[in-house]
Design a protein around this motif. Structure first.
Motif, PDB file in Angstrom:
ATOM      1  N   THR A   1       0.855  -1.182   0.000  1.00 43.26           N
ATOM      2  CA  THR A   1       0.000   0.000   0.000  1.00 43.26           C
ATOM      3  C   THR A   1       0.892   1.233   0.000  1.00 43.26           C
ATOM      4  O   THR A   1       1.846   1.315   0.774  1.00 43.26           O
ATOM      5  CB  THR A   1      -0.905   0.010   1.241  1.00 43.26           C
ATOM      6  OG1 THR A   1      -1.704  -1.175   1.238  1.00 43.26           O
ATOM      7  CG2 THR A   1      -1.819   1.230   1.248  1.00 43.26           C
ATOM      8  N   GLY A   2       0.587   2.195  -0.877  1.00 43.92           N
ATOM      9  CA  GLY A   2       1.451   3.354  -1.036  1.00 43.92           C
ATOM     10  C   GLY A   2       0.773   4.659  -0.687  1.00 43.92           C
ATOM     11  O   GLY A   2      -0.450   4.803  -0.799  1.00 43.92           O
ATOM     12  N   ALA A   3       1.579   5.617  -0.246  1.00 40.45           N
ATOM     13  CA  ALA A   3       1.091   6.957   0.068  1.00 40.45           C
ATOM     14  C   ALA A   3       2.263   7.914  -0.046  1.00 40.45           C
ATOM     15  O   ALA A   3       3.415   7.497  -0.185  1.00 40.45           O
ATOM     16  CB  ALA A   3       0.482   7.003   1.472  1.00 40.45           C
ATOM     17  N   VAL A   4       1.975   9.218   0.025  1.00 36.88           N
ATOM     18  CA  VAL A   4       3.028  10.212  -0.113  1.00 36.88           C
ATOM     19  C   VAL A   4       2.643  11.474   0.637  1.00 36.88           C
ATOM     20  O   VAL A   4       1.453  11.788   0.796  1.00 36.88           O
ATOM     21  CB  VAL A   4       3.287  10.532  -1.607  1.00 36.88           C
ATOM     22  CG1 VAL A   4       2.085  11.236  -2.240  1.00 36.88           C
ATOM     23  CG2 VAL A   4       4.558  11.349  -1.794  1.00 36.88           C
ATOM     24  N   ASP A   5       3.659  12.191   1.114  1.00 40.53           N
ATOM     25  CA  ASP A   5       3.468  13.533   1.665  1.00 40.53           C
ATOM     26  C   ASP A   5       4.551  14.420   1.073  1.00 40.53           C
ATOM     27  O   ASP A   5       5.734  14.098   1.170  1.00 40.53           O
ATOM     28  CB  ASP A   5       3.569  13.528   3.190  1.00 40.53           C
ATOM     29  CG  ASP A   5       3.279  14.908   3.766  1.00 40.53           C
ATOM     30  OD1 ASP A   5       2.103  15.316   3.738  1.00 40.53           O
ATOM     31  OD2 ASP A   5       4.218  15.569   4.234  1.00 40.53           O
ATOM     32  N   GLN A   6       4.155  15.515   0.440  1.00 43.87           N
ATOM     33  CA  GLN A   6       5.100  16.411  -0.225  1.00 43.87           C
ATOM     34  C   GLN A   6       5.015  17.789   0.409  1.00 43.87           C
ATOM     35  O   GLN A   6       3.930  18.322   0.609  1.00 43.87           O
ATOM     36  CB  GLN A   6       4.787  16.490  -1.723  1.00 43.87           C
ATOM     37  CG  GLN A   6       5.810  17.228  -2.552  1.00 43.87           C
ATOM     38  CD  GLN A   6       5.688  18.730  -2.456  1.00 43.87           C
ATOM     39  OE1 GLN A   6       4.605  19.291  -2.564  1.00 43.87           O
ATOM     40  NE2 GLN A   6       6.818  19.388  -2.218  1.00 43.87           N
ATOM     41  N   ARG A   7       6.182  18.364   0.735  1.00 39.37           N
ATOM     42  CA  ARG A   7       6.233  19.695   1.346  1.00 39.37           C
ATOM     43  C   ARG A   7       7.345  20.505   0.691  1.00 39.37           C
ATOM     44  O   ARG A   7       8.220  19.958   0.019  1.00 39.37           O
ATOM     45  CB  ARG A   7       6.459  19.595   2.847  1.00 39.37           C
ATOM     46  CG  ARG A   7       5.416  18.723   3.509  1.00 39.37           C
ATOM     47  CD  ARG A   7       5.457  18.794   5.009  1.00 39.37           C
ATOM     48  NE  ARG A   7       4.554  17.801   5.557  1.00 39.37           N
ATOM     49  CZ  ARG A   7       4.245  17.704   6.833  1.00 39.37           C
ATOM     50  NH1 ARG A   7       4.767  18.545   7.710  1.00 39.37           N
ATOM     51  NH2 ARG A   7       3.422  16.764   7.254  1.00 39.37           N
ATOM     52  N   GLY A   8       7.321  21.793   0.947  1.00 40.50           N
ATOM     53  CA  GLY A   8       8.298  22.657   0.299  1.00 40.50           C
ATOM     54  C   GLY A   8       7.790  23.132  -1.041  1.00 40.50           C
ATOM     55  O   GLY A   8       6.788  22.633  -1.578  1.00 40.50           O
ATOM     56  N   GLY A   9       8.489  24.102  -1.610  1.00 39.98           N
ATOM     57  CA  GLY A   9       7.972  24.800  -2.773  1.00 39.98           C
ATOM     58  C   GLY A   9       8.500  24.355  -4.110  1.00 39.98           C
ATOM     59  O   GLY A   9       8.118  24.927  -5.133  1.00 39.98           O
ATOM     60  N   ALA A  10       9.369  23.335  -4.168  1.00 41.01           N
ATOM     61  CA  ALA A  10       9.999  22.989  -5.446  1.00 41.01           C
ATOM     62  C   ALA A  10      10.046  21.480  -5.660  1.00 41.01           C
ATOM     63  O   ALA A  10      11.123  20.888  -5.771  1.00 41.01           O
ATOM     64  CB  ALA A  10      11.403  23.571  -5.502  1.00 41.01           C
ATOM     65  N   PRO A  11       8.888  20.805  -5.724  1.00 37.60           N
ATOM     66  CA  PRO A  11       8.900  19.356  -5.877  1.00 37.60           C
ATOM     67  C   PRO A  11       9.168  18.918  -7.312  1.00 37.60           C
ATOM     68  O   PRO A  11       8.859  19.623  -8.270  1.00 37.60           O
ATOM     69  CB  PRO A  11       7.486  18.954  -5.454  1.00 37.60           C
ATOM     70  CG  PRO A  11       6.642  20.137  -5.848  1.00 37.60           C
ATOM     71  CD  PRO A  11       7.515  21.345  -5.596  1.00 37.60           C
TER      72      PRO A  11
END
Length: 336
Positions: free
Chosen positions: A40-50
């Motif tokens: 099972t997969g998930a993601v969390d992205q932060r910051g302004g330049a992904p």
């Protein structure tokens, strides 16, 4: 009960492989976290330049539930091409989301993220599909840390960054993390030489005697960075629950570097839950409360292991591209 162990591959069913080039105008690479049995997969992205790939499908409301690999790569947005090689490796083994009646009719699910390391290589030298394929070929339970794979050209603040990993067991569930440490913020208090997340150490795992003196480092900062990584466990979690692990792991990142999640970092953490163990009962009176309490314990572990992985990535890195490593500035830390 909590016990510390060493690597993301302590989670059964998780493998890691690297491929990189260093020298002759190259300092970049790719790291693949491979789950042949799916997770099972998930993601969390932060910051302004992904720089990311296939992250929308990880939203809890979307169709696909399980992923086959996570591809972490240098090369900025160019490095997203490395995931094509991971897909080819998986498709040759009939691993992926079934889209037809025949075993080979699958679409491998390979989310990915990239970090910015372009200044460490000559322009045009960046990971491609061959890097991703080779990283899969190298995937195993034992793997190197430091300036390897996606960490080959990584920089954390003023120092060389790299790949680090850590894990622990919480109530029978193994939680592990792998980080490619490439943050805009510093990972070390330069007035003392002590890593910001040094207090997360378990059983002298970092293998250093923390110095107590200022360090002088040639300016090597870049305003374009991004730490990327994976947190994994062997619990049976939903996509929404797995995302809580990724959210918590970002807390570990923020404990390890200052500042974190800037406009110039695209910090991205993926979560994988292999489903081998049912989530144990935890706190609370009602069933929902017990499950939430058990999940909360795993989230706390995710933050700890990601912070520890960040320190390992810092300490095992070696100088490259004119960027000094921690061991170059405080060599006495490694001499006992």
């Amino acid at each position: 009960m909590i016990s510390a162990i060493t690597s993301i591959t302590d989670v059964p069913g998780v493998l890691v492989g690297h491929h990189h080039r260093l020298g002759d105008g190259w300092a970049t690479g790719t790291t693949v976290v491979l789950v042949p049995g799916g997770a099972t997969g998930a993601v969390d992205q932060r910051g302004g330049a992904p720089g990311t790939r296939e992250t929308n499908l990880l939203e809890p409301e979307n169709l696909v539930q399980r992923v086959n690999a996570v591809c972490l790569s240098g090369g900025s947005a160019y490095g997203l091409a490395a995931a094509d090689g991971v897909m080819r490796w998986l498709s040759e083994r009939n691993l992926g989301f079934p889209v037809g009646p025949e075993p080979h009719q699958v679409v491998p699910i390979v989310p990915g993220a990239v970090l910015f390391d372009l200044p460490r290589s000559e322009w045009g030298n960046r990971p491609d599909a061959a890097f991703g394929y080779a990283a899969c070929e190298a995937a195993a339970t034992a793997f190197a840390s430091g300036s390897v794979g996606a960490g080959t050209g990584a920089v954390v603040g003023s120092l060389k960054g790299g790949i680090g990993s850590a894990s622990e067991v919480v109530d029978g569930v193994t939680v592990g993390a792998l980080a490619a440490v490439n943050a805009g913020g510093e990972a070390v208090d330069f007035t003392t030489g002590r890593a910001f997340a040094a207090d997360h150490e378990v059983d002298a795992e970092f293998g250093v005697r923390w110095p107590e003196r200022p360090g002088e480092v040639p300016p090597a900062r870049t305003d374009l960075n991004t730490t990327i990584g994976v947190v994994a466990c062997d619990a049976a979690l939903s996509k929404a629950e797995a995302r809580r692990l990724a959210v918590a792991a970002q807390d570990g990142l923020a404990r390890a570097v200052r500042p974190a999640h800037t406009m110039f970092d695209g910090d991205t953490v993926f979560a994988l839950a292999t489903g081998a163990r049912e989530l144990p009962a935890g706190l609370g009176t009602f069933a929902e409360g017990r499950r939430a309490g058990a999940l909360d314990a795993l989230c706390s572990a995710a933050a700890r292991v990601f912070a520890r992985a960040m320190v390992h990535g810092l300490l095992t890195a070696t100088a490259a591209g004119g960027v000094a490593a921690y061991r170059d500035v405080w060599p006495e830390a490694f001499t006992g």
